[in-house]
Design an enzyme around this catalytic site. Structure first.
Site, mmCIF file in Angstrom:
data_model
loop_
_atom_site.group_PDB
_atom_site.id
_atom_site.type_symbol
_atom_site.label_atom_id
_atom_site.label_comp_id
_atom_site.label_asym_id
_atom_site.label_seq_id
_atom_site.Cartn_x
_atom_site.Cartn_y
_atom_site.Cartn_z
ATOM 1 N N GLU A 175 0.835 -1.200 0.000
ATOM 2 C CA GLU A 175 0.000 0.000 0.000
ATOM 3 C C GLU A 175 0.875 1.256 0.000
ATOM 4 O OE1 GLU A 175 -2.726 -0.551 3.266
ATOM 5 O OE2 GLU A 175 -3.392 -2.488 2.504
ATOM 6 N N HIS A 207 -4.545 3.632 4.379
ATOM 7 C CA HIS A 207 -4.346 2.332 3.755
ATOM 8 C C HIS A 207 -4.970 2.362 2.363
ATOM 9 C CE1 HIS A 207 -3.187 -0.190 7.394
ATOM 10 N NE2 HIS A 207 -3.519 0.966 7.951
ATOM 11 N N ASP A 241 -1.674 -5.928 12.504
ATOM 12 C CA ASP A 241 -2.274 -6.946 13.373
ATOM 13 C C ASP A 241 -1.428 -7.131 14.621
ATOM 14 O OD1 ASP A 241 -4.532 -7.604 11.916
ATOM 15 O OD2 ASP A 241 -3.505 -9.095 10.695
ATOM 16 N N GLU A 283 -9.269 3.938 3.825
ATOM 17 C CA GLU A 283 -8.899 3.028 2.732
ATOM 18 C C GLU A 283 -9.015 3.783 1.414
ATOM 19 O OE1 GLU A 283 -7.713 0.046 3.060
ATOM 20 O OE2 GLU A 283 -8.303 -0.647 5.066
#
Length: 396
Positions: free
Chosen positions: A165, A307, A255, A366
């Site tokens: 990204e 992102h 994560d 996003e």
């Protein structure tokens, strides 16, 4: 651009000569005491570079100043020994040139080296930017942490948590460049004058959280054979790393945060790979540790993690987000056309942890549509969509 103090000079005087906000000159010279300037001290003038000019027959200091639309004293400040009564043909002068163009070219494969070069160039022209690295990547690349502004409202942007990204870095860096241009040219972006934003906001930007991963996607694996072989194995035997999201250890950095990390681990891979492996424990990676330490140190009022892709803005976590978050996200949606989504079945992300631990507005934006990595041909469209979000995050 550097000049040298003369007796009687002041920062306020320089702001008048070069038509710049006084605060920007003050912030470009934090090592100097504005009240006790001494002759011959070097002073940085933001938003300018210099060019060389060779005096021609018939030139005068006045005519040269008129030609470049600057006060005559700007020429004397840059050329201390200039004699206005004896202007010899062939004499080489330094002339001030106001920067009105972008340094950052976002429409290219934007790797770590490109970013570092752009940051250096921006700092040279706009010395009121501070760059304090927040830590190092696995491969010991410094992770820049840029700060701009004097206000009490602490806002944070980050980009390229995920390697493929990387276009988010070029978008954020382009906004930074446009913000700086508007400040030093007394201008506005979309009709919004930016000096008040500078004075009310302290903006922190981490433009590339995952530099090793970005370079892996754009430039291929490192030459070190041990690392190279391990990465190819984790990548299913392929040397095509275009789909790689993780850091160089095969850990997905978004994560990695202690916000229901165990729940996210249950459904994700248990070994290193291109994506979704959250590590053996939260905050095991130097990049995620650096982001966590920065966030604790700076105590941000709001954070926006950029992102790709989906043209959506995620803004909630476990119902812990404060009420003002909805008002903010609705404005972000209005100016971008993106869809606000409060919650999804996802945990352990940076904005999740921020909302959980600070109970303040956090957003995952996003950018764009398609399959990662998004093609650079989408840059212009994505930037225009994101621009309103950047400005609203500072203004509101």
């Amino acid at each position: 651009m550097e000049i040298f103090v003369r007796p009687g000079d002041s920062f306020w005087y320089y702001s008048q000569v070069f038509n710049l906000p006084f605060q920007l000159i003050l912030d470009s010279n934090r090592n100097l005491n504005a009240q006790t300037l001494m002759p011959n001290q070097p002073v940085q003038i933001p938003g300018y570079v210099t060019s060389q000019y060779t005096v021609q027959r018939g030139d005068t200091v006045w005519s040269i100043a008129q030609r470049i639309n600057m006060p005559m004293d700007a020429l004397f400040l840059l050329n201390p020994v200039l004699n206005p009564y004896v202007l010899q043909v062939g004499l080489r002068l330094r002339l001030p040139v106001r920067v009105t163009w972008r340094v950052v070219n976002g429409e290219q494969d934007y790797d770590y080296r490109t970013m570092v070069q752009d940051i250096r160039s921006l700092q040279a022209i706009y010395p009121f930017i501070a760059n304090k690295p927040i830590g190092n990547s696995v491969l010991e690349k410094e992770i820049p942490g840029l700060t701009i502004g004097n206000g009490q409202k602490r806002v944070h942007f980050n980009a390229s948590f995920h390697a493929n990204e990387w276009i988010t870095t070029s978008v954020v860096m382009t906004f930074l460049n446009d913000y700086l241009l508007s400040l030093t040219n007394n201008g506005a972006i979309r009709g919004l004058y930016t000096l008040p934003l500078y004075n009310q906001t302290n903006l922190n930007i981490v433009p590339m959280v995952n530099p090793d991963g970005v370079d892996l996607v754009l430039n291929g694996p490192p030459e070190d054979e041990t690392i190279r072989n391990k990465l190819i194995e984790w990548n299913g035997g392929s040397t095509d790393f275009s789909g790689w999201k993780a850091n160089i250890n095969g850990v997905d950095l978004n994560d990695q945060f202690p916000a229901e990390w165990e729940r996210e681990r249950e459904r994700n891979p248990k070994t290193p790979g291109p994506r979704d492996y959250g590590g053996q424990s939260p905050l095991s990676e130097p990049e995620s540790i650096a982001m966590a330490d920065l966030t604790v140190e700076r105590d941000f009022a709001r954070v926006l993690a950029f992102h790709t892709q989906g043209q959506v803005i995620y803004w909630g976590f476990m119902g812990l987000e404060p009420p003002e978050t909805e008002h903010l996200v609705n404005e972000f949606a209005r100016v971008s056309g993106y869809e606000p989504v409060q919650t999804i079945e996802s945990y352990a992300g940076y904005k999740d942890w921020f909302i959980q631990d600070w109970r303040r507005p956090g957003f995952t934006v996003e950018l764009g549509l398609g399959t990662n990595p998004l093609p650079i041909s989408q840059f212009g469209e994505i930037y225009e969509e994101a621009l309103g979000i950047f400005l609203s995050a500072l203004y509101m």
